[in-house]
Design a protein around this motif. Structure first.
Motif, PDB file in Angstrom:
ATOM      1  N   GLN A   1      41.303  31.738  25.178  1.00 29.06           N
ATOM      2  CA  GLN A   1      39.802  32.162  25.324  1.00 29.06           C
ATOM      3  C   GLN A   1      38.953  30.967  25.501  1.00 29.06           C
ATOM      4  O   GLN A   1      39.401  30.199  24.575  1.00 29.06           O
ATOM      5  CB  GLN A   1      39.484  33.219  24.179  1.00 29.06           C
ATOM      6  N   GLY A   2      38.225  30.880  26.472  1.00 23.49           N
ATOM      7  CA  GLY A   2      37.289  29.751  26.513  1.00 23.49           C
ATOM      8  C   GLY A   2      38.000  28.567  27.457  1.00 23.49           C
ATOM      9  O   GLY A   2      37.188  27.688  28.122  1.00 23.49           O
ATOM     10  N   LEU A   3      38.932  28.973  28.036  1.00 26.27           N
ATOM     11  CA  LEU A   3      39.771  27.954  29.243  1.00 26.27           C
ATOM     12  C   LEU A   3      39.264  28.579  30.339  1.00 26.27           C
ATOM     13  O   LEU A   3      39.676  29.442  31.049  1.00 26.27           O
ATOM     14  CB  LEU A   3      41.130  27.846  28.993  1.00 26.27           C
ATOM     15  N   ASN A   4      38.118  28.008  30.963  1.00 24.68           N
ATOM     16  CA  ASN A   4      37.657  28.304  32.216  1.00 24.68           C
ATOM     17  C   ASN A   4      38.106  27.561  33.270  1.00 24.68           C
ATOM     18  O   ASN A   4      37.066  27.044  34.211  1.00 24.68           O
ATOM     19  CB  ASN A   4      36.254  28.431  32.198  1.00 24.68           C
ATOM     20  N   ILE A   5      39.358  27.376  33.744  1.00 24.09           N
ATOM     21  CA  ILE A   5      39.854  26.679  34.818  1.00 24.09           C
ATOM     22  C   ILE A   5      40.730  27.590  35.760  1.00 24.09           C
ATOM     23  O   ILE A   5      41.441  28.441  35.252  1.00 24.09           O
ATOM     24  CB  ILE A   5      40.510  25.632  34.372  1.00 24.09           C
ATOM     25  N   ASP A   6      40.936  27.406  36.828  1.00 27.74           N
ATOM     26  CA  ASP A   6      41.819  28.182  37.668  1.00 27.74           C
ATOM     27  C   ASP A   6      43.362  27.572  37.619  1.00 27.74           C
ATOM     28  O   ASP A   6      43.593  26.308  37.923  1.00 27.74           O
ATOM     29  CB  ASP A   6      41.244  28.044  39.194  1.00 27.74           C
ATOM     30  N   LEU A   7      44.101  28.018  36.950  1.00 29.50           N
ATOM     31  CA  LEU A   7      45.473  27.718  36.987  1.00 29.50           C
ATOM     32  C   LEU A   7      46.527  28.542  37.826  1.00 29.50           C
ATOM     33  O   LEU A   7      47.717  28.569  37.270  1.00 29.50           O
ATOM     34  CB  LEU A   7      45.862  27.924  35.421  1.00 29.50           C
ATOM     35  N   ARG A   8      45.971  29.164  38.742  1.00 30.77           N
ATOM     36  CA  ARG A   8      46.869  30.000  39.647  1.00 30.77           C
ATOM     37  C   ARG A   8      47.966  28.974  40.089  1.00 30.77           C
ATOM     38  O   ARG A   8      47.827  27.871  40.534  1.00 30.77           O
ATOM     39  CB  ARG A   8      45.955  30.480  40.840  1.00 30.77           C
ATOM     40  N   GLY A   9      49.174  29.458  40.219  1.00 31.96           N
ATOM     41  CA  GLY A   9      50.253  28.538  40.457  1.00 31.96           C
ATOM     42  C   GLY A   9      50.809  27.583  39.572  1.00 31.96           C
ATOM     43  O   GLY A   9      51.701  26.917  39.720  1.00 31.96           O
ATOM     44  N   PHE A  10      50.203  27.596  38.459  1.00 35.04           N
ATOM     45  CA  PHE A  10      50.673  26.652  37.584  1.00 35.04           C
ATOM     46  C   PHE A  10      51.944  26.837  37.038  1.00 35.04           C
ATOM     47  O   PHE A  10      52.589  27.853  36.564  1.00 35.04           O
ATOM     48  CB  PHE A  10      49.842  26.313  36.133  1.00 35.04           C
ATOM     49  N   ASP A  11      53.048  25.827  37.378  1.00 34.31           N
ATOM     50  CA  ASP A  11      54.426  26.155  37.154  1.00 34.31           C
ATOM     51  C   ASP A  11      55.095  24.830  36.328  1.00 34.31           C
ATOM     52  O   ASP A  11      55.168  23.636  36.795  1.00 34.31           O
ATOM     53  CB  ASP A  11      55.291  26.038  38.171  1.00 34.31           C
ATOM     54  N   PRO A  12      55.321  24.915  34.943  1.00 37.23           N
ATOM     55  CA  PRO A  12      55.826  23.907  34.215  1.00 37.23           C
ATOM     56  C   PRO A  12      57.077  23.270  34.783  1.00 37.23           C
ATOM     57  O   PRO A  12      57.500  22.247  34.312  1.00 37.23           O
ATOM     58  CB  PRO A  12      55.847  24.383  32.829  1.00 37.23           C
ATOM     59  N   ARG A  13      57.668  23.919  35.718  1.00 40.91           N
ATOM     60  CA  ARG A  13      58.978  23.370  36.293  1.00 40.91           C
ATOM     61  C   ARG A  13      58.711  22.301  37.202  1.00 40.91           C
ATOM     62  O   ARG A  13      59.377  21.497  37.642  1.00 40.91           O
ATOM     63  CB  ARG A  13      59.893  24.655  36.713  1.00 40.91           C
ATOM     64  N   HIS A  14      57.440  22.362  37.854  1.00 38.98           N
ATOM     65  CA  HIS A  14      57.152  21.478  38.893  1.00 38.98           C
ATOM     66  C   HIS A  14      55.614  21.157  38.463  1.00 38.98           C
ATOM     67  O   HIS A  14      54.806  21.604  39.329  1.00 38.98           O
ATOM     68  CB  HIS A  14      57.172  22.542  40.224  1.00 38.98           C
ATOM     69  N   THR A  15      55.355  20.178  37.820  1.00 37.36           N
ATOM     70  CA  THR A  15      54.087  19.829  37.378  1.00 37.36           C
ATOM     71  C   THR A  15      54.341  18.340  37.522  1.00 37.36           C
ATOM     72  O   THR A  15      55.409  17.601  37.450  1.00 37.36           O
ATOM     73  CB  THR A  15      53.502  20.362  36.082  1.00 37.36           C
ATOM     74  N   THR A  16      53.283  17.626  36.978  1.00 37.94           N
ATOM     75  CA  THR A  16      53.195  16.003  36.703  1.00 37.94           C
ATOM     76  C   THR A  16      52.547  15.825  35.305  1.00 37.94           C
ATOM     77  O   THR A  16      51.887  16.681  34.544  1.00 37.94           O
ATOM     78  CB  THR A  16      52.051  15.374  37.780  1.00 37.94           C
ATOM     79  N   VAL A  17      53.135  14.711  34.936  1.00 33.98           N
ATOM     80  CA  VAL A  17      52.567  14.160  33.639  1.00 33.98           C
ATOM     81  C   VAL A  17      50.809  14.283  33.418  1.00 33.98           C
ATOM     82  O   VAL A  17      50.314  14.639  32.513  1.00 33.98           O
ATOM     83  CB  VAL A  17      53.152  12.675  33.281  1.00 33.98           C
ATOM     84  N   LYS A  18      50.458  13.791  34.541  1.00 33.41           N
ATOM     85  CA  LYS A  18      49.053  13.664  34.705  1.00 33.41           C
ATOM     86  C   LYS A  18      48.440  14.960  34.433  1.00 33.41           C
ATOM     87  O   LYS A  18      47.434  15.081  33.887  1.00 33.41           O
ATOM     88  CB  LYS A  18      48.747  13.083  36.205  1.00 33.41           C
ATOM     89  N   GLU A  19      49.091  15.998  35.203  1.00 33.18           N
ATOM     90  CA  GLU A  19      48.302  17.414  35.157  1.00 33.18           C
ATOM     91  C   GLU A  19      48.542  17.905  33.781  1.00 33.18           C
ATOM     92  O   GLU A  19      47.537  18.504  33.067  1.00 33.18           O
ATOM     93  CB  GLU A  19      49.183  18.311  36.052  1.00 33.18           C
ATOM     94  N   LEU A  20      49.746  17.539  33.088  1.00 31.36           N
ATOM     95  CA  LEU A  20      49.839  18.068  31.712  1.00 31.36           C
ATOM     96  C   LEU A  20      48.868  17.437  30.786  1.00 31.36           C
ATOM     97  O   LEU A  20      48.593  17.927  29.770  1.00 31.36           O
ATOM     98  CB  LEU A  20      51.368  17.968  31.380  1.00 31.36           C
ATOM     99  N   ARG A  21      48.774  16.270  30.939  1.00 26.38           N
ATOM    100  CA  ARG A  21      47.689  15.412  30.062  1.00 26.38           C
ATOM    101  C   ARG A  21      46.380  15.966  30.289  1.00 26.38           C
ATOM    102  O   ARG A  21      45.777  16.106  29.210  1.00 26.38           O
ATOM    103  CB  ARG A  21      47.695  13.868  30.421  1.00 26.38           C
ATOM    104  N   SER A  22      45.971  16.138  31.435  1.00 25.49           N
ATOM    105  CA  SER A  22      44.848  16.754  31.554  1.00 25.49           C
ATOM    106  C   SER A  22      44.754  18.269  30.920  1.00 25.49           C
ATOM    107  O   SER A  22      43.457  18.485  30.148  1.00 25.49           O
ATOM    108  CB  SER A  22      44.370  17.056  33.159  1.00 25.49           C
TER     109      SER A  22
ATOM    110  N   ASN B   1      49.229  32.977  36.044  1.00 24.22           N
ATOM    111  CA  ASN B   1      50.133  33.881  36.933  1.00 24.22           C
ATOM    112  C   ASN B   1      49.505  35.229  36.690  1.00 24.22           C
ATOM    113  O   ASN B   1      49.827  36.311  37.637  1.00 24.22           O
ATOM    114  CB  ASN B   1      51.600  33.995  36.789  1.00 24.22           C
ATOM    115  N   ALA B   2      48.658  35.613  35.908  1.00 28.57           N
ATOM    116  CA  ALA B   2      48.064  36.876  35.492  1.00 28.57           C
ATOM    117  C   ALA B   2      47.079  37.222  36.751  1.00 28.57           C
ATOM    118  O   ALA B   2      46.348  36.286  37.255  1.00 28.57           O
ATOM    119  CB  ALA B   2      47.394  36.699  34.132  1.00 28.57           C
ATOM    120  N   PRO B   3      47.091  38.513  36.997  1.00 23.31           N
ATOM    121  CA  PRO B   3      45.927  38.699  38.142  1.00 23.31           C
ATOM    122  C   PRO B   3      44.700  38.561  37.581  1.00 23.31           C
ATOM    123  O   PRO B   3      44.431  38.942  36.281  1.00 23.31           O
ATOM    124  CB  PRO B   3      46.196  40.387  38.365  1.00 23.31           C
ATOM    125  N   LYS B   4      43.845  38.051  38.372  1.00 14.20           N
ATOM    126  CA  LYS B   4      42.301  37.828  38.277  1.00 14.20           C
ATOM    127  C   LYS B   4      41.661  39.221  38.129  1.00 14.20           C
ATOM    128  O   LYS B   4      41.701  39.741  39.140  1.00 14.20           O
ATOM    129  CB  LYS B   4      41.927  36.815  38.900  1.00 14.20           C
TER     130      LYS B   4
END
Length: 174
Positions: free
Chosen positions: A56-77, A162-165
């Motif tokens: 709750q309170g995380l107001n960013i679009d994470l559509r398509g976020f996949d921890p199997r195909h991400t970057t260290v930079k994205e994870l750090r952000s 991945n949850a429907p908006k």
């Protein structure tokens, strides 16, 4: 309190639970600070709380976020955003975002934009830690708790993305 623990403590004031020793960490902090760290780890493991509520309170679009195909930079952000909201403490930022980090000879991080599989990295480290826990290593026990919590956080982020908006009831156009 050190770091963002006061923000985490404030965020989790409504979360009441019986402290579970499985989530204890030995960080060298005061007993009150260690209690906050224990509570945030127990909170992320609590399956009775939906991910949407945890994030709750995380107001960013994470559509398509996949921890199997991400970057260290994205994870750090993502880790820094979660800590700014008081959802995780500073140690968990490291557990979430230090996936497969490599350094050059001067100690600078390299290849932070390379694709990593966070789950595979965590699984490899869990296996490594379990070997050391059997020999009584307290640091390995704390690191295991942090890695398990990092896995819970990543899974929640993935499900959140991945949850429907649900369309908003208010549609403001300029």
């Amino acid at each position: 309190m050190i770091g963002n623990l006061s923000k985490v403590d404030q965020r989790l004031k409504a979360y009441v639970c019986v402290p579970d020793k499985r989530f204890e960490v030995k960080s060298g902090l005061s007993p009150q600070e260690e209690a906050v760290k224990q509570r945030v780890r127990q909170y992320w493991a609590d399956e009775s709380i939906p991910d949407v509520k945890k994030l709750q309170g995380l107001n960013i679009d994470l559509r398509g976020f996949d921890p199997r195909h991400t970057t260290v930079k994205e994870l750090r952000s993502l880790g820094v955003m979660l800590a700014d909201l008081g959802l995780i403490d500073n140690d968990l930022i490291g557990a979430v975002s230090s996936i497969n980090v490599e350094f050059d000879s001067q100690g600078n991080e390299i290849e932070t934009n390379e694709t990593v599989d966070a789950y595979a990295f965590i699984q490899k480290n869990l296996d490594f830690l379990k070997k050391h826990i059997s020999s009584g290593n307290d640091y390995a026990k704390s690191a295991l708790v942090d890695l398990n919590t990092a896995t819970s956080v990543l899974m929640a982020l993935e499900r959140f993305g991945n949850a429907p908006k649900i369309p908003s009831l208010v549609n403001i156009r300029v």
